[in-house]
Write an enzyme that holds these catalytic residues in place. Structure first.
Site, PDB file in Angstrom:
ATOM      1  N   ARG A  27     -49.937   8.743   1.353  1.00  8.63           N
ATOM      2  CA  ARG A  27     -49.901   7.440   2.016  1.00  8.63           C
ATOM      3  C   ARG A  27     -48.536   6.766   1.891  1.00  8.63           C
ATOM      4  O   ARG A  27     -48.121   6.049   2.799  1.00  8.63           O
ATOM      5  CB  ARG A  27     -50.994   6.538   1.454  1.00  8.63           C
ATOM      6  CG  ARG A  27     -52.344   6.981   1.989  1.00  8.63           C
ATOM      7  CD  ARG A  27     -53.453   6.099   1.532  1.00  8.63           C
ATOM      8  NE  ARG A  27     -54.650   6.380   2.318  1.00  8.63           N
ATOM      9  CZ  ARG A  27     -55.876   6.113   1.923  1.00  8.63           C
ATOM     10  NH1 ARG A  27     -56.078   5.536   0.754  1.00  8.63           N
ATOM     11  NH2 ARG A  27     -56.889   6.401   2.693  1.00  8.63           N
ATOM     12  N   LYS A  84     -74.424  12.528   5.935  1.00  6.24           N
ATOM     13  CA  LYS A  84     -75.524  11.776   6.544  1.00  6.24           C
ATOM     14  C   LYS A  84     -75.312  11.441   8.005  1.00  6.24           C
ATOM     15  O   LYS A  84     -74.203  11.143   8.427  1.00  6.24           O
ATOM     16  CB  LYS A  84     -75.716  10.469   5.775  1.00  6.24           C
ATOM     17  CG  LYS A  84     -76.205  10.700   4.367  1.00  6.24           C
ATOM     18  CD  LYS A  84     -76.342   9.387   3.646  1.00  6.24           C
ATOM     19  CE  LYS A  84     -76.990   9.601   2.284  1.00  6.24           C
ATOM     20  NZ  LYS A  84     -77.019   8.355   1.514  1.00  6.24           N
ATOM     21  N   GLY A 107     -62.647  10.715   5.588  1.00  7.78           N
ATOM     22  CA  GLY A 107     -62.159  10.892   4.230  1.00  7.78           C
ATOM     23  C   GLY A 107     -62.151  12.339   3.787  1.00  7.78           C
ATOM     24  O   GLY A 107     -61.107  12.931   3.538  1.00  7.78           O
ATOM     25  N   GLY A 164     -62.675   5.057   7.285  1.00  3.65           N
ATOM     26  CA  GLY A 164     -63.623   4.120   7.889  1.00  3.65           C
ATOM     27  C   GLY A 164     -63.081   3.517   9.170  1.00  3.65           C
ATOM     28  O   GLY A 164     -63.808   3.361  10.160  1.00  3.65           O
TER      29      GLY A 164
END
Ligand code: ADP
Ligand code: MG
Length: 393
Positions: free
Chosen positions: A39, A199, A352, A373
């Site tokens: 990053r 999920k 992620g 996200g």
């Protein structure tokens, strides 16, 4: 809506000016050391460009999730040394934004300062206009290069953008908006998306947003098991979401042709008993066993579909890729993306764990989103507050 970019600003808008830059320095740390500087490196093009243009660069970022105040464990002081090495220049540290103005004024042209973790101040996550004023006093213009934080309306991402003009997108932000935006607005067809991970529940809005846009949606990971359940197949001890079976049934009924499910799976009695793994077809999962990866037949099927695609988006691993041999399916998809890219396809990875899965081959892909996200929310078609607050192009 296209946003104004740093590259659109004339030289006089930057020369000698204090550029307040929201970066994403939310890096992993261990014993005070940065363990992955991806990053930091990702923000260098914006920082170096500003320095080259004679700006004084004041950096703002959050780090981790400190609880209600300063906490040395989450101090950005810990990244100063690494940042200095990467920049090849000294970095002034501003421990408190409220008293930081003199430091920003003393910076030479091309100089760099880093402000302490924005989340040490309670107003940050409340998008507090008073804290935003404190931040705004540290700069003459605003650049947001923290795409990964743009889905949150915080003082350093949203409120502050209204207080400084110009307020523009940095190069990393611009790249994210360009490539992710292309997926939504005018992807080259065939457009194939691959979704996996744990999920369905966390990804249902992405599925809904992508389905009308894609030519095929390949499903892997534990998510596939909920679809197996919806098809009436035995899923053994696999990770399924019983309360999403109805939803999966609904998706199969309305978009069944576009949804491509694994033909078979690699199963084991448990992760602890991984060595007993074997491949079975999707309709032959025994009771007492669980799915941990897609099987080889599915790898070949998915690969063939990906090689015909002109645009590919991938989010979520195909199996429990942290535990070999259940990484094989995820690796196969990564390799197929690289192959498809060589044949001219645009390949975009977001999320992620999916980003971890392509570590080392990033530069063989068109774009790897740094915003987990945020990239999913963007693809859900939601407006990101940190983006919306920037000037339109
Ligand atoms: P991303 O972060 O890329 O969006 P997710 O967080 O949704 O992905 O899911 C990643 C997790 O899903 C990984 O930790 C992986 O182990 C898990 N996973 C993938 N397939 C399975 C499976 N068949 N059973 C259990 N967990 C799985
Ligand atoms: Mg994840």
């Amino acid at each position: 809506m296209k946003k104004r970019s740093l590259r659109d600003l004339p030289p006089q808008a930057l020369d000698g000016k204090r550029a307040l830059v929201r970066v994403d320095f939310n890096v992993p740390l261990k014993n005070g050391k940065v363990t992955d500087d991806t990053r930091l490196r990702a923000s260098l093009p914006t920082i170096q460009y500003l320095r080259d243009k004679g700006a004084r660069v004041v950096l703002l970022s959050h780090l981790g999730r400190p609880k209600g105040g300063p906490d040395p464990q989450y101090s950005l002081q810990q990244v100063v040394r690494d940042l200095e090495t990467l920049l090849g220049a000294p970095v002034e540290f501003i421990p408190d934004p409220a008293t930081g103005v003199p430091t920003t004024r003393r910076l030479p042209r091309g100089g760099v300062a880093l402000v302490e973790n924005t989340r040490f101040w309670p107003g940050e996550e409340k998008n507090d206009p008073e804290l935003a004023k404190v931040f705004a006093a540290l700069g003459d213009l605003y650049v947001n290069d923290a795409f990964g934080s743009a889905h949150r309306a915080h003082a350093s991402t949203e409120a502050v953008a209204h207080l400084l003009k110009p307020a523009v997108a940095g190069f990393l932000m611009e790249k994210e908006l360009t490539y992710l935006g292309q997926l939504l607005s005018n992807p080259k067809h065939p457009f194939v998306a691959v979704l996996g991970g744990a999920k369905i529940s966390g990804k249902i809005d992405v599925i809904r947003s992508l389905l009308p846009r894609v030519d095929g949606l390949l499903i892997g990971g534990a998510m596939a098991c909920t679809f197996f359940g919806a098809m009436g197949l035995e899923v053994g001890d696999s990770l399924v979401e019983p309360d999403r079976i109805a939803l999966a049934k609904d998706l199969l009924a309305t978009s069944g042709k576009k949804l491509i499910l694994p033909r078979g799976a690699v199963i084991a009695p448990s992760l602890e008993r991984a060595s007993e793994h074997r491949a079975v077809s999707a309709d032959a999962i025994p009771k007492g066993w669980a799915v941990f990866d897609i099987d080889e037949t599915t790898q070949h099927d998915f690969r063939a579909r990906l090689l015909r695609a002109k645009t590919i988006f991938w989010n979520g691993p195909m199996g429990v890729f942290e535990t070999p041999p259940f990484d094989a399916g995820t690796r196969a998809i990564a390799t197929a993306l690289v192959e498809a890219g060589k044949k001219g396809a645009v390949t975009v990875v977001g999320g992620g764990d999916s980003v971890a899965a392509v570590a080392g081959i990033e530069n063989q892909l068109t774009h790897v989103s740094t915003g987990g996200g945020a990239s999913l929310e963007f693809l859900e078609g939601k407006e990101l507050p940190g983006v919306a607050a920037l000037e339109d192009a």
